[in-house]
Design an enzyme around this catalytic site. Structure first.
Site, PDB file in Angstrom:
ATOM      1  N   ASN A 198       0.857  -1.188   0.000  1.00 23.90           N
ATOM      2  CA  ASN A 198       0.000   0.000   0.000  1.00 23.90           C
ATOM      3  C   ASN A 198       0.893   1.238   0.000  1.00 23.90           C
ATOM      4  O   ASN A 198       1.435   1.616   1.028  1.00 23.90           O
ATOM      5  CB  ASN A 198      -0.905  -0.043   1.249  1.00 23.90           C
ATOM      6  CG  ASN A 198      -1.837   1.147   1.333  1.00 23.90           C
ATOM      7  OD1 ASN A 198      -1.913   1.953   0.414  1.00 23.90           O
ATOM      8  ND2 ASN A 198      -2.545   1.253   2.451  1.00 23.90           N
ATOM      9  N   LYS A 206       0.016   4.199  -0.377  1.00 27.14           N
ATOM     10  CA  LYS A 206      -0.672   5.371   0.194  1.00 27.14           C
ATOM     11  C   LYS A 206      -0.434   6.601  -0.686  1.00 27.14           C
ATOM     12  O   LYS A 206      -0.332   6.470  -1.904  1.00 27.14           O
ATOM     13  CB  LYS A 206      -0.243   5.575   1.649  1.00 27.14           C
ATOM     14  CG  LYS A 206      -0.436   4.307   2.483  1.00 27.14           C
ATOM     15  CD  LYS A 206      -0.296   4.499   3.963  1.00 27.14           C
ATOM     16  CE  LYS A 206      -0.499   3.161   4.674  1.00 27.14           C
ATOM     17  NZ  LYS A 206      -0.416   3.273   6.117  1.00 27.14           N
ATOM     18  N   HIS A 215      -9.805   1.147   4.485  1.00 28.13           N
ATOM     19  CA  HIS A 215      -8.572   1.386   5.242  1.00 28.13           C
ATOM     20  C   HIS A 215      -8.853   2.354   6.391  1.00 28.13           C
ATOM     21  O   HIS A 215      -9.629   3.302   6.245  1.00 28.13           O
ATOM     22  CB  HIS A 215      -7.491   1.958   4.322  1.00 28.13           C
ATOM     23  CG  HIS A 215      -6.147   1.931   4.959  1.00 28.13           C
ATOM     24  ND1 HIS A 215      -5.772   2.857   5.900  1.00 28.13           N
ATOM     25  CD2 HIS A 215      -5.118   1.062   4.851  1.00 28.13           C
ATOM     26  CE1 HIS A 215      -4.549   2.562   6.323  1.00 28.13           C
ATOM     27  NE2 HIS A 215      -4.134   1.469   5.700  1.00 28.13           N
ATOM     28  N   GLU A 226      -7.280   4.717   7.598  1.00 30.34           N
ATOM     29  CA  GLU A 226      -7.008   6.136   7.327  1.00 30.34           C
ATOM     30  C   GLU A 226      -8.194   6.792   6.630  1.00 30.34           C
ATOM     31  O   GLU A 226      -8.425   7.989   6.782  1.00 30.34           O
ATOM     32  CB  GLU A 226      -5.713   6.273   6.505  1.00 30.34           C
ATOM     33  CG  GLU A 226      -4.492   6.010   7.380  1.00 30.34           C
ATOM     34  CD  GLU A 226      -3.277   5.463   6.648  1.00 30.34           C
ATOM     35  OE1 GLU A 226      -3.210   5.546   5.408  1.00 30.34           O
ATOM     36  OE2 GLU A 226      -2.388   4.929   7.342  1.00 30.34           O
ATOM     37  N   GLU A 263      -6.044  -4.930  10.258  1.00 26.82           N
ATOM     38  CA  GLU A 263      -4.991  -3.962  10.541  1.00 26.82           C
ATOM     39  C   GLU A 263      -5.295  -3.223  11.844  1.00 26.82           C
ATOM     40  O   GLU A 263      -6.066  -2.249  11.846  1.00 26.82           O
ATOM     41  CB  GLU A 263      -4.892  -2.934   9.399  1.00 26.82           C
ATOM     42  CG  GLU A 263      -4.623  -3.554   8.043  1.00 26.82           C
ATOM     43  CD  GLU A 263      -4.041  -2.534   7.079  1.00 26.82           C
ATOM     44  OE1 GLU A 263      -2.857  -2.653   6.758  1.00 26.82           O
ATOM     45  OE2 GLU A 263      -4.765  -1.611   6.678  1.00 26.82           O
ATOM     46  N   GLY A 267       1.923   2.118  10.783  1.00 29.20           N
ATOM     47  CA  GLY A 267       2.884   3.201  10.652  1.00 29.20           C
ATOM     48  C   GLY A 267       3.569   3.590  11.951  1.00 29.20           C
ATOM     49  O   GLY A 267       4.246   4.608  12.023  1.00 29.20           O
ATOM     50  N   SER A 275       2.800  -2.220  10.407  1.00 30.23           N
ATOM     51  CA  SER A 275       4.258  -2.294  10.584  1.00 30.23           C
ATOM     52  C   SER A 275       4.833  -3.670  10.262  1.00 30.23           C
ATOM     53  O   SER A 275       5.773  -4.131  10.909  1.00 30.23           O
ATOM     54  CB  SER A 275       4.644  -1.863  12.008  1.00 30.23           C
ATOM     55  OG  SER A 275       4.212  -0.536  12.240  1.00 30.23           O
TER      56      SER A 275
END
Ligand code: PGA
Length: 255
Positions: free
Chosen positions: A11, A13, A97, A99, A172, A178, A218
């Protein structure tokens, strides 16, 4: 028991330039063979998808990171339709996702909208990496599975059993994305197993057995092997490490 081929998604991003994407594509193109039991997809920003389709090795599929909820093309400024992605040659899309669920400079996507997008994408012929996962305070409150179940429930209602053949669930934990904090393999395995049990009860045992559940948060070359060795971890969704040659250490970490 059906063989579940490992699915490693990268990904990217909102990262990169044309020049850096080209460079990374070159690194991946020269990174050696991909094991036969591993399927790989790269989710590029929309603006780099054409480049990836053209220049990236053909044994890595191309993914988008989002698509419109509506199947209709037309006067929707700034939207990208699932059917347009298919037309271009895109195979996968990441939906849900964290985010995007949380929102950054926009209103976040709730689980109803996410489910609608999953269905629209599947109907258009895309495969979906359907992302779910709990926040730090939710894990600490002991409601991880409740949160994941609530995120999956609207999709379970909308999707047919056949639809699930083209879905991978990306678990996730938000606190691991991250941050450099990874769920331990045991911790991830426990949640993956609970997710599979939930799918068994709420969709069907056959779908639960077949559906791939990726871990994300991560994940990198150094921890991929231990995570992928778990019986219910069928791949990964990799952010930071997919922007480096280390992505291939993840791919090669599959048992
Ligand atoms: P990360 O991101 O690997 O950088 O933690 C994973 C993801 O958000 O998909």
């Amino acid at each position: 028991m059906p063989e579940r081929k490992y699915l490693i998604g990268g990904n990217w991003k909102c990262n990169g330039t044309v020049a850096s994407a080209k460079e990374l594509i070159k690194v991946f193109n020269e990174a050696g063979t991909i094991p036969e039991n591993v399927e790989v997809a790269i989710a590029a920003p929309f603006i780099h998808i054409g480049l990836v389709l053209e220049e990236l090795r053909k044994d890595i599929a191309t993914s988008a990171q989002n698509c419109a909820a509506s199947p209709k093309t037309g006067a929707f400024t700034g939207e990208i339709c699932a059917s347009q992605l298919v037309d271009m040659g895109v195979t996968w899309v990441i939906i849900g996702h964290s985010e995007r669920r949380e929102g950054f400079d926009m209103a976040g996507e709730d689980s109803e909208l996410v489910a609608k997008k999953v269905k629209t994408a599947l109907d258009a012929g895309l495969k979906v990496m359907f992302a779910i996962g709990e926040k730090k305070e939710e894990r600490e409150a002991g409601i991880t599975m409740k949160v994941c179940a609530e995120q999956m429930a609207p999709a379970a209602k909308l999707l047919s059993e056949e639809d699930w053949a083209n879905v991978a669930i990306a678990y996730e934990p938000v606190w691991a994305i991250g941050t450099g904090l990874t769920a331990t393999p045991e911790m991830a395995q426990e949640t993956h197993k609970s997710i599979r049990d939930w799918v068994s009860e709420n969709v069907s045992p056959a779908v639960a057995e077949a559906v791939r559940i990726q871990y994300g948060g991560s994940m990198k070359g150094a921890n991929a092997k231990d995570l992928l060795a778990q019986p219910d971890i069928d791949g990964g969704l990799i952010g930071g490490a997919s922007l480096k040659a280390d992505f291939f250490n993840v791919i090669n970490g599959a048992p």
